[in-house]
Design an enzyme around this catalytic site. Structure first.
Site, PDB file in Angstrom:
ATOM      1  N   PHE A   1      86.379 -34.580  13.032  1.00 43.03           N
ATOM      2  CA  PHE A   1      85.127 -35.327  13.091  1.00 43.03           C
ATOM      3  C   PHE A   1      84.965 -35.840  14.524  1.00 43.03           C
ATOM      4  O   PHE A   1      85.893 -36.438  15.077  1.00 43.03           O
ATOM      5  CB  PHE A   1      85.202 -36.493  12.101  1.00 43.03           C
ATOM      6  CG  PHE A   1      83.892 -37.157  11.837  1.00 43.03           C
ATOM      7  CD1 PHE A   1      82.939 -36.541  11.029  1.00 43.03           C
ATOM      8  CD2 PHE A   1      83.601 -38.394  12.375  1.00 43.03           C
ATOM      9  CE1 PHE A   1      81.720 -37.160  10.772  1.00 43.03           C
ATOM     10  CE2 PHE A   1      82.379 -39.019  12.119  1.00 43.03           C
ATOM     11  CZ  PHE A   1      81.437 -38.402  11.321  1.00 43.03           C
TER      12      PHE A   1
ATOM     13  N   ASP B   1      93.464 -39.627   9.471  1.00 46.08           N
ATOM     14  CA  ASP B   1      92.137 -40.153   9.138  1.00 46.08           C
ATOM     15  C   ASP B   1      91.865 -39.757   7.685  1.00 46.08           C
ATOM     16  O   ASP B   1      91.833 -38.570   7.355  1.00 46.08           O
ATOM     17  CB  ASP B   1      91.094 -39.553  10.093  1.00 46.08           C
ATOM     18  CG  ASP B   1      89.694 -40.106   9.838  1.00 46.08           C
ATOM     19  OD1 ASP B   1      89.417 -40.553   8.704  1.00 46.08           O
ATOM     20  OD2 ASP B   1      88.872 -40.072  10.779  1.00 46.08           O
TER      21      ASP B   1
ATOM     22  N   TYR C   1      83.095 -46.838   2.518  1.00 48.72           N
ATOM     23  CA  TYR C   1      81.692 -46.649   2.091  1.00 48.72           C
ATOM     24  C   TYR C   1      81.428 -45.249   1.559  1.00 48.72           C
ATOM     25  O   TYR C   1      80.364 -44.994   1.021  1.00 48.72           O
ATOM     26  CB  TYR C   1      80.717 -46.969   3.236  1.00 48.72           C
ATOM     27  CG  TYR C   1      80.965 -46.222   4.529  1.00 48.72           C
ATOM     28  CD1 TYR C   1      80.576 -44.897   4.685  1.00 48.72           C
ATOM     29  CD2 TYR C   1      81.608 -46.846   5.595  1.00 48.72           C
ATOM     30  CE1 TYR C   1      80.820 -44.213   5.862  1.00 48.72           C
ATOM     31  CE2 TYR C   1      81.854 -46.174   6.789  1.00 48.72           C
ATOM     32  CZ  TYR C   1      81.464 -44.859   6.907  1.00 48.72           C
ATOM     33  OH  TYR C   1      81.719 -44.189   8.074  1.00 48.72           O
ATOM     34  N   LYS C   2      82.382 -44.327   1.696  1.00 46.17           N
ATOM     35  CA  LYS C   2      82.185 -42.977   1.161  1.00 46.17           C
ATOM     36  C   LYS C   2      82.624 -42.980  -0.307  1.00 46.17           C
ATOM     37  O   LYS C   2      81.925 -43.527  -1.138  1.00 46.17           O
ATOM     38  CB  LYS C   2      82.938 -41.965   2.023  1.00 46.17           C
ATOM     39  CG  LYS C   2      82.296 -41.833   3.416  1.00 46.17           C
ATOM     40  CD  LYS C   2      83.052 -40.947   4.393  1.00 46.17           C
ATOM     41  CE  LYS C   2      82.286 -40.861   5.709  1.00 46.17           C
ATOM     42  NZ  LYS C   2      83.112 -40.399   6.823  1.00 46.17           N
TER      43      LYS C   2
ATOM     44  N   ARG D   1      76.448 -29.198   1.968  1.00 47.50           N
ATOM     45  CA  ARG D   1      77.640 -29.927   1.539  1.00 47.50           C
ATOM     46  C   ARG D   1      77.323 -30.743   0.287  1.00 47.50           C
ATOM     47  O   ARG D   1      76.328 -31.459   0.234  1.00 47.50           O
ATOM     48  CB  ARG D   1      78.047 -30.859   2.691  1.00 47.50           C
ATOM     49  CG  ARG D   1      79.459 -31.320   2.673  1.00 47.50           C
ATOM     50  CD  ARG D   1      79.776 -32.053   3.956  1.00 47.50           C
ATOM     51  NE  ARG D   1      79.017 -33.290   4.097  1.00 47.50           N
ATOM     52  CZ  ARG D   1      79.463 -34.366   4.737  1.00 47.50           C
ATOM     53  NH1 ARG D   1      80.646 -34.351   5.303  1.00 47.50           N
ATOM     54  NH2 ARG D   1      78.725 -35.446   4.838  1.00 47.50           N
TER      55      ARG D   1
END
Ligand SMILES: *Cc1c(COP(=O)(O)O)cnc(C)c1O
Length: 422
Positions: free
Chosen positions: A136, A207, A232-233, A381
């Protein structure tokens, strides 16, 4: 894993099968805990998890009682001061970390900066930071910022400069990798990678952005040095909720945060002019915690603690497999190509499909109320959140995707990125 759908059955027969899976699903009742708008199939919980209903009342209570009436006394009486560590411990329970090693604070970016800088100080004489070209970008930016601050540092990337085994050596400070790839959902073997890295005396920094709440993680058992992740995911704690940082107990007395935060001081209220980090993981706290943002996290953790994680992982395997099979059923000519690993153990909780007009297709799908997202250049996705999704919904989402392809309605949509958040 055996197939979920039986070959040569009709749409109706498959739907009956999905409804039977829902009827037998031990997590089915948990859906009621979340706000799930009518008419929308939400397959983007990997980007922003659905909102726990109970968060609303808890935030209101915090505002009225703790802040409104309690005012400054709530720092101690409502335990605000300890939220970063008390909720950190509870996050630890979801990622295989014993108490006293996780703080909930800041963002992934800030926590990664702290972990990498601490690693640089721990590894005097070593100069190399290793990551992956496909990581990322936020993580790569943090490494670049550190390199530009410390001219001796060099960055080597897997996929550009060599393989992991080639790049890790006696000069390596740390390896920073995201366990589940944000594009194709491929999941790295934490045991094996950590072993290769540490065999050369390098530190392992994971991560877990797409791992926490998505795959079974065992940080302590894998002997990981540092880990970062967000809430938050998959963890449903709300936009901009506190991220987390794991610092292995064995490192805590030596690892120093580059941000000499007064909240991480040995005695913050002594107001001593000299920085002295406290002995625990609290030393990685920076400034005053953003208390409001911890309340939805607390609400969400209550729900996560009420389920059996093995049920979540099992349903993750089933939902992602069902989606892959259903897409095959509705797209028999194979216009969409599967980018994610077929083997459930090798993927996270998302399925990525490739198509040259992926963005236009995703836009057409969203117009029909099926929300996934798109990652350049060609990846559609879909995130699968076992607490909020039913088998029937997954089947219906694949069916709508099939209709969008069959009707070619996506041709009316633009395939050009416009900078909007998707
Ligand atoms: C979402 C995500 C981030 C986001 O980092 P923040 O600093 O919290 O915005 C970082 N890394 C990965 C791999 C992500 O998926």
């Amino acid at each position: 894993m055996p197939k979920i759908l039986t070959d040569n059955e009709t749409v109706e027969q498959h739907l009956v099968k999905c409804r039977a899976l829902d009827a037998a699903d031990p997590l089915a009742c948990i859906r009621d805990e979340f706000v799930l708008p009518e008419g929308r199939l939400y397959l983007d919980g990997n980007s922003l998890g659905a909102m726990p209903k109970r968060a609303v009342a808890q935030v209101a209570k915090m505002m009225e009682e703790e802040w409104g009436r309690g005012q400054v006394t709530s720092w101690t009486q409502a335990d605000w001061f300890d939220l970063p560590t008390s909720l950190g411990d509870r996050i630890g329970g979801l990622i295989g970390a014993g108490p006293g090693q996780v703080v909930a604070t800041d963002t992934i970016s800030a926590n990664l900066f702290k972990a990498v800088c601490a690693s640089v100080r721990l590894q005097k004489g070593r100069v190399k930071l290793v990551s992956d070209r496909a990581n990322f970008p936020a993580d790569l930016y943090i490494l670049q910022g550190i390199r530009d601050l410390l001219p001796e540092i060099e960055i080597k990337l897997i996929g550009r400069d060599g393989t992991l085994a080639e790049l890790v050596d006696e000069r390596t400070i740390a390896v920073v990798l995201t366990q589940v790839d944000f594009r194709d959902g491929a999941c790295l073997d934490m045991v094996e990678v950590t072993r290769i890295v540490q065999a050369k005396g390098a530190l392992m920094i994971w991560d877990l952005a797409h791992s926490a709440g998505a795959v079974s993680v065992a940080l302590d058992a894998c002997g990981v040095d540092f880990a970062v992740g967000c809430t938050y995911k998959y963890l449903n704690a709300g936009p901009g909720a506190p991220a987390f940082l794991y610092v292995a107990r064995s490192l805590q007395s030596k690892a120093i945060s580059p941000i000499y935060g007064w909240i991480g001081h040995e005695d913050p209220f002594s107001f001593s002019p000299e920085y002295l980090p406290t002995g625990s993981v609290r030393r990685f706290l920076s400034g005053t915690p953003a208390i409001l943002s911890y309340i939805p996290l607390k609400a969400s953790l209550e729900i996560w603690e009420s389920v059996t994680l093995a049920d979540v992982w099992h349903k993750r395997d089933q939902l992602t497999a069902l989606f892959i099979e259903a897409v095959q059923f509705f797209d028999p000519s194979g216009m969409l190509r599967l980018a994610s690993p077929r083997e459930p153990a090798l993927r996270g909780s998302q399925v990525a499909l490739r198509h040259p007009s992926g963005l236009a297709i995703m836009r057409a799908l969203i117009a029909r109320g099926v929300v996934g997202d798109f990652r350049a250049p060609d990846i559609l996705r879909f995130g699968f959140t076992p607490l909020t999704l039913s088998y029937e919904e997954v089947w219906r989402a694949a069916s709508m995707l099939g209709e969008v392809l069959a009707t070619e309605e996506w041709r009316k949509m633009s395939n050009a990125a416009d900078g909007a958040v998707t």
